[in-house]
Design a protein around this motif. Structure first.
Motif, PDB file in Angstrom:
ATOM      1  N   PHE A  97       5.632   4.699  -7.599  1.00 20.06           N
ATOM      2  CA  PHE A  97       4.819   5.854  -7.210  1.00 20.06           C
ATOM      3  C   PHE A  97       3.694   5.381  -6.293  1.00 20.06           C
ATOM      4  O   PHE A  97       3.185   4.278  -6.428  1.00 20.06           O
ATOM      5  N   GLY A  98       3.391   6.250  -5.322  1.00 22.26           N
ATOM      6  CA  GLY A  98       2.362   5.905  -4.356  1.00 22.26           C
ATOM      7  C   GLY A  98       2.900   5.807  -2.945  1.00 22.26           C
ATOM      8  O   GLY A  98       4.084   6.040  -2.678  1.00 22.26           O
ATOM      9  N   ASN A  99       2.021   5.458  -2.040  1.00 21.76           N
ATOM     10  CA  ASN A  99       2.319   5.317  -0.626  1.00 21.76           C
ATOM     11  C   ASN A  99       3.341   4.196  -0.408  1.00 21.76           C
ATOM     12  O   ASN A  99       3.075   3.043  -0.736  1.00 21.76           O
ATOM     13  N   PRO A 100       4.529   4.487   0.137  1.00 24.83           N
ATOM     14  CA  PRO A 100       5.529   3.424   0.332  1.00 24.83           C
ATOM     15  C   PRO A 100       5.057   2.352   1.314  1.00 24.83           C
ATOM     16  O   PRO A 100       5.593   1.245   1.311  1.00 24.83           O
ATOM     17  N   ASP A 101       4.059   2.675   2.143  1.00 28.19           N
ATOM     18  CA  ASP A 101       3.507   1.707   3.083  1.00 28.19           C
ATOM     19  C   ASP A 101       2.118   1.237   2.672  1.00 28.19           C
ATOM     20  O   ASP A 101       1.323   0.802   3.521  1.00 28.19           O
ATOM     21  N   ALA A 102       1.818   1.331   1.399  1.00 30.40           N
ATOM     22  CA  ALA A 102       0.514   0.883   0.912  1.00 30.40           C
ATOM     23  C   ALA A 102       0.327  -0.602   1.234  1.00 30.40           C
ATOM     24  O   ALA A 102       1.267  -1.400   1.129  1.00 30.40           O
ATOM     25  N   GLY A 124      -3.768   5.981  -1.292  1.00 31.46           N
ATOM     26  CA  GLY A 124      -2.770   5.321  -0.466  1.00 31.46           C
ATOM     27  C   GLY A 124      -2.977   3.830  -0.339  1.00 31.46           C
ATOM     28  O   GLY A 124      -2.275   3.158   0.418  1.00 31.46           O
ATOM     29  N   GLN A 125      -3.904   3.276  -1.103  1.00 34.09           N
ATOM     30  CA  GLN A 125      -4.213   1.854  -1.009  1.00 34.09           C
ATOM     31  C   GLN A 125      -3.218   0.984  -1.778  1.00 34.09           C
ATOM     32  O   GLN A 125      -2.949  -0.149  -1.398  1.00 34.09           O
ATOM     33  N   VAL A 126      -2.717   1.533  -2.878  1.00 35.24           N
ATOM     34  CA  VAL A 126      -1.882   0.752  -3.788  1.00 35.24           C
ATOM     35  C   VAL A 126      -0.653   1.572  -4.173  1.00 35.24           C
ATOM     36  O   VAL A 126      -0.750   2.772  -4.423  1.00 35.24           O
ATOM     37  N   SER A 127       0.511   0.919  -4.213  1.00 40.35           N
ATOM     38  CA  SER A 127       1.702   1.525  -4.811  1.00 40.35           C
ATOM     39  C   SER A 127       2.053   0.717  -6.058  1.00 40.35           C
ATOM     40  O   SER A 127       1.735  -0.472  -6.149  1.00 40.35           O
ATOM     41  N   VAL A 128       2.686   1.381  -7.007  1.00 36.90           N
ATOM     42  CA  VAL A 128       3.036   0.738  -8.278  1.00 36.90           C
ATOM     43  C   VAL A 128       4.523   0.914  -8.538  1.00 36.90           C
ATOM     44  O   VAL A 128       5.042   2.032  -8.504  1.00 36.90           O
TER      45      VAL A 128
END
Length: 246
Positions: A54-59, A93-97
Motif C-alpha cells: 500500500f502506498g505510492n508505487p514510486d515512493a 507518498g513518501q513511503v510504501s509498505v
C-alpha cells in the motif's frame, strides 16, 4: 517464552519453492509526492508473488515487512507501526509498505491463505484484523492438546487448513467480511495462491532470514526487528532522500 504446547502447535517445516520477490531491485526515481492529491494510503496492489503493497508505487522509500501471523512480536510491531505509517508517512507518498509472509507453521499458512481470500484491495483489512485478534485465537491453540492438534499436521494440506480454520474460529471471522464457508473452503484449496505463498517463502529462505518480524528498506535488510528500530531507519532514509533538495 512459548509453552511446550505452543511449540508443538508451531512446529512446521518451511515450504520449499522457487524464486520470488526481488527486494534488491534498483531504486526507482521518486515521484512527486502529494502533488496530485492522491490518497496513497488507499492505493493497494498485489505483487507478482502475492505480497501486498500500500502506498505510492514510486515512493522514494520502500519498506518490506516479513511477518508471521503466529509471531507475537509481529502483532506488537503492527500495533505500534500501522497508525504512524497509514496516517502520516504513506499518505504523503513518501513511503510504501509491502507485506510478505514468513511461513513458520501450518497456522501461518492458513491465515495467509485467508487474508488473500476476497477482494485484494481489502487485504489489509483482513491482515490487520488477524493481527489485532492474534492473542484471542492463539489462546485457542494453547488450549488444545497434542491429539487435537494432530489433524493440523497429518494428511492432505487443504483438509489440514480447514481443520485449523474450524478449530480457531476463522470461518466466523471470514463470515464477518461477507465471505461464506463455501468461498472460504475454496480459498483454502486455491493452488495458484499456494504457489505464490511458496514463492514468498523461497525469498525468505534466499535471504537467510531467521526471525520475525524482519525488514528491508530499498532492498537493504535492517538489523532492527521492532518499530523503534524501523522508525529510526525510515527517518534516516527520508533525510537522505531530502539531502540537497530545496
Amino acid at each position: 517464552m512459548r509453552s511446550p504446547r505452543m511449540k508443538t502447535a508451531l512446529r512446521f517445516t518451511a515450504l520449499a519453492a522457487c524464486a520470488a520477490l526481488s527486494v534488491a531491485a534498483a531504486p526507482r526515481k521518486p515521484a512527486a509526492t502529494g502533488s496530485s492529491g492522491a490518497n496513497w494510503a488507499g492505493q493497494v496492489v498485489a505483487t507478482d508473488d502475492g505480497s501486498h503493497r500500500f502506498g505510492n508505487p514510486d515512493a522514494p522509500v520502500r519498506l518490506i515487512e516479513y511477518v508471521s501471523y503466529t509471531c507475537p512480536h509481529c502483532a506488537h510491531y503492527h500495533k505500534e507501526s500501522d497508525p504512524v505509517l497509514r496516517l502520516t508517512l504513506v499518505p504523503k507518498g513518501q513511503v510504501s509498505v509491502t507485506v510478505t509472509n514468513f511461513l513458520r507453521n501450518p497456522i501461518d499458512l492458513t491465515v495467509a491463505m485467508l487474508t488473500n481470500c476476497g477482494d485484494p484491495k481489502r487485504f489489509f483489512v483482513r491482515n490487520n484484523a488477524f493481527f489485532a485478534t492474534q492473542e484471542t485465537w492463539l489462546a485457542k491453540v494453547e488450549s488444545m492438546n497434542r491429539e487435537q492438534q494432530a489433524r493440523w499436521y497429518q494428511g492432505e494440506l487443504t483438509p489440514r487448513m480447514r481443520a485449523i480454520a474450524s478449530d480457531l474460529g476463522f470461518y466466523a471471522k471470514m463470515e464477518s467480511w461477507g465471505i461464506g464457508r463455501a468461498q472460504t473452503d475454496a480459498c483454502l484449496a486455491d493452488k495458484p495462491m499456494l504457489d505464490k505463498l511458496r514463492k514468498q517463502q523461497s525469498e525468505v529462505e534466499a535471504l537467510g532470514l531467521q526471525g520475525t518480524p524482519s525488514f528491508s528498506i530499498n532492498g537493504e535488510m535492517l538489523e532492527a526487528h521492532d518499530w523503534a528500530g524501523v522508525s529510526k531507519a525510515l527517518t534516516a532514509k527520508l533525510a537522505e532522500q531530502r539531502a540537497g533538495n530545496i
